[in-house]
Design a protein around this motif. Sequence first.
Motif, PDB file in Angstrom:
ATOM      1  N   ARG A  13       0.824  -1.214   0.000  1.00 14.18           N
ATOM      2  CA  ARG A  13       0.000   0.000   0.000  1.00 14.18           C
ATOM      3  C   ARG A  13       0.859   1.266   0.000  1.00 14.18           C
ATOM      4  O   ARG A  13       0.638   2.178  -0.786  1.00 14.18           O
ATOM      5  CB  ARG A  13      -0.936  -0.023   1.204  1.00 14.18           C
ATOM      6  N   THR A  63       2.766   1.747  -3.317  1.00 12.87           N
ATOM      7  CA  THR A  63       1.877   2.173  -4.411  1.00 12.87           C
ATOM      8  C   THR A  63       1.810   3.697  -4.460  1.00 12.87           C
ATOM      9  O   THR A  63       1.934   4.308  -5.528  1.00 12.87           O
ATOM     10  CB  THR A  63       0.466   1.578  -4.224  1.00 12.87           C
ATOM     11  N   SER A  72       3.996   6.364  -7.171  1.00 14.32           N
ATOM     12  CA  SER A  72       3.123   7.220  -7.979  1.00 14.32           C
ATOM     13  C   SER A  72       3.709   8.616  -8.184  1.00 14.32           C
ATOM     14  O   SER A  72       3.363   9.304  -9.147  1.00 14.32           O
ATOM     15  CB  SER A  72       1.741   7.360  -7.320  1.00 14.32           C
ATOM     16  N   ILE A 107      -6.701  -3.685  -3.643  1.00 13.92           N
ATOM     17  CA  ILE A 107      -5.973  -2.412  -3.586  1.00 13.92           C
ATOM     18  C   ILE A 107      -6.696  -1.331  -4.391  1.00 13.92           C
ATOM     19  O   ILE A 107      -6.242  -0.199  -4.524  1.00 13.92           O
ATOM     20  CB  ILE A 107      -4.515  -2.595  -4.072  1.00 13.92           C
ATOM     21  N   VAL A 119      -5.842   2.686  -5.281  1.00 10.44           N
ATOM     22  CA  VAL A 119      -5.494   2.993  -6.674  1.00 10.44           C
ATOM     23  C   VAL A 119      -6.440   4.048  -7.239  1.00 10.44           C
ATOM     24  O   VAL A 119      -6.010   5.023  -7.875  1.00 10.44           O
ATOM     25  CB  VAL A 119      -5.501   1.712  -7.535  1.00 10.44           C
ATOM     26  N   ILE A 127      -1.619   4.570 -12.910  1.00  7.89           N
ATOM     27  CA  ILE A 127      -1.511   3.198 -12.377  1.00  7.89           C
ATOM     28  C   ILE A 127      -2.410   2.285 -13.206  1.00  7.89           C
ATOM     29  O   ILE A 127      -3.565   2.621 -13.477  1.00  7.89           O
ATOM     30  CB  ILE A 127      -1.947   3.129 -10.895  1.00  7.89           C
ATOM     31  N   TYR A 159      -3.619  -2.032 -13.821  1.00  7.55           N
ATOM     32  CA  TYR A 159      -3.593  -3.409 -13.315  1.00  7.55           C
ATOM     33  C   TYR A 159      -2.938  -4.317 -14.347  1.00  7.55           C
ATOM     34  O   TYR A 159      -3.213  -4.220 -15.539  1.00  7.55           O
ATOM     35  CB  TYR A 159      -5.007  -3.892 -13.004  1.00  7.55           C
ATOM     36  N   PRO A 181      -3.232  -6.433  -6.983  1.00 10.80           N
ATOM     37  CA  PRO A 181      -1.873  -6.507  -7.510  1.00 10.80           C
ATOM     38  C   PRO A 181      -1.759  -7.727  -8.434  1.00 10.80           C
ATOM     39  O   PRO A 181      -2.547  -8.662  -8.299  1.00 10.80           O
ATOM     40  CB  PRO A 181      -1.007  -6.686  -6.257  1.00 10.80           C
ATOM     41  N   ILE A 212       0.448  -4.333  -9.990  1.00 11.24           N
ATOM     42  CA  ILE A 212       0.081  -3.068 -10.624  1.00 11.24           C
ATOM     43  C   ILE A 212       1.317  -2.429 -11.244  1.00 11.24           C
ATOM     44  O   ILE A 212       2.419  -2.573 -10.734  1.00 11.24           O
ATOM     45  CB  ILE A 212      -0.573  -2.081  -9.617  1.00 11.24           C
ATOM     46  N   ILE A 226       3.008   1.102 -12.255  1.00  9.27           N
ATOM     47  CA  ILE A 226       2.933   2.511 -11.863  1.00  9.27           C
ATOM     48  C   ILE A 226       3.956   3.308 -12.676  1.00  9.27           C
ATOM     49  O   ILE A 226       5.135   2.938 -12.742  1.00  9.27           O
ATOM     50  CB  ILE A 226       3.264   2.680 -10.365  1.00  9.27           C
TER      51      ILE A 226
END
Length: 407
Positions: A73, A76, A80, A100, A104, A114, A116, A123, A125, A127
């Motif tokens: 988490r 992510t 970003s 998630i 996202v 982001i 998938y 996940p 993912i 980015i």
Amino acid sequence: MHFTLHKTDIAKQSSINITGSKSESNRLLLLQALYPQFLLENISNSDDSNLMTNALISTSNVIDIHHAGTAMRFLTAFFSIQEGREVTLTGSKRMKERPIQILVEALQELGADIAYVENAGYPPIKITGKKITKNKVSLKANVSSQYISALLLIASKLENGLQLTLEGEITSVPYIKMTLSLLEEIGVQTDFFGNVITVKPNKNVLEPKTLVVESDWSSASYYFSLLAISDVGTEITISSYKENSLQGDSVLVDIYKHFGVSSTFSNNQLTLKKEPVRLQPLKLDLKNAPDIAQTIAVTCFALGISCDLTGLHTLKIKETDRLVALKTEIEKLGGEVAITNESLHLSPANTIKENISIATYNDHRMAMAFAPLALKTSLIIEDAAVVSKSYPTFWDDLESIGFKITK
């Protein structure tokens, strides 16, 4: 690797040093990556924190965080905002089943890029880091606090900061407050009023400082359980703990009075002592400290008292579905457990069965929560090495206070 825990008594007086909180460590590791002028001491030696450290310094474009949900988490959000960097975050089979989407979507709403890789909402993912200028987003308040903390941790590095509106009843408030307190400690301005959290963008150079991580209260919970089950007069001193802790699990001090465990703080040490007590059934709402539900349920089972635990909806998306796992394993030992999507109701057993093999489901807390039962009966802990996720020296520490373990 299965360990047999033989029925035992523990030393009348003992002491244990526990390393830094996993929750605090992972937040501070991310903040240190954003603000490298900070030094950290007493960082957790857990697998999760090691994975977090390695991911933050990795130059690879594929990062595997295995079972580490917090890292998934937080990273992510972190990647970003790493402009120009392209990273795919992946994990274990179980991690690919842990949602998630809420995080996202919040990041995408702010402008993050982001996508998938396999299943929508889960996940892995991909980015692509970019500059984020939008600063307002809303999130359901009853989701995992880690989604909320992930956004707050990067907020001061966003061009215009962040105004986060939480919709509905807020769960795990202590974890949100921990994140905000750590931000304030490094010099970031925050505000939490009603259901709106504001983090100001940081335009100044923050003063370098050394931040000391408090020891982990979730890890302390197993010693509270041991004391509750042990003989009157038994004492354990654990280090290093603060009376005014940021960690939500510090509610253990109040909860375990119910079982006759007194707590005394002195020089960052916490001494637990078993006092005489008349045991009563227990009713608790654990929405602010769900990680200690397994420990409390096993304590009640060991002491032969019923409990009703509520506020547990986040346990279904942890390393395993912890409510189903608790029901399965306690019933193997002779107890009766009823569960809903957010509660657990335990009826005491007349006797605790011996030499039962406890499955741990890749979940460190299952292994550690059941260990104190060795004060009542011999049992086998399957995949005992799973404790390294948060507390690698757990079994050695138990042996040091008198546990007899065949490895």
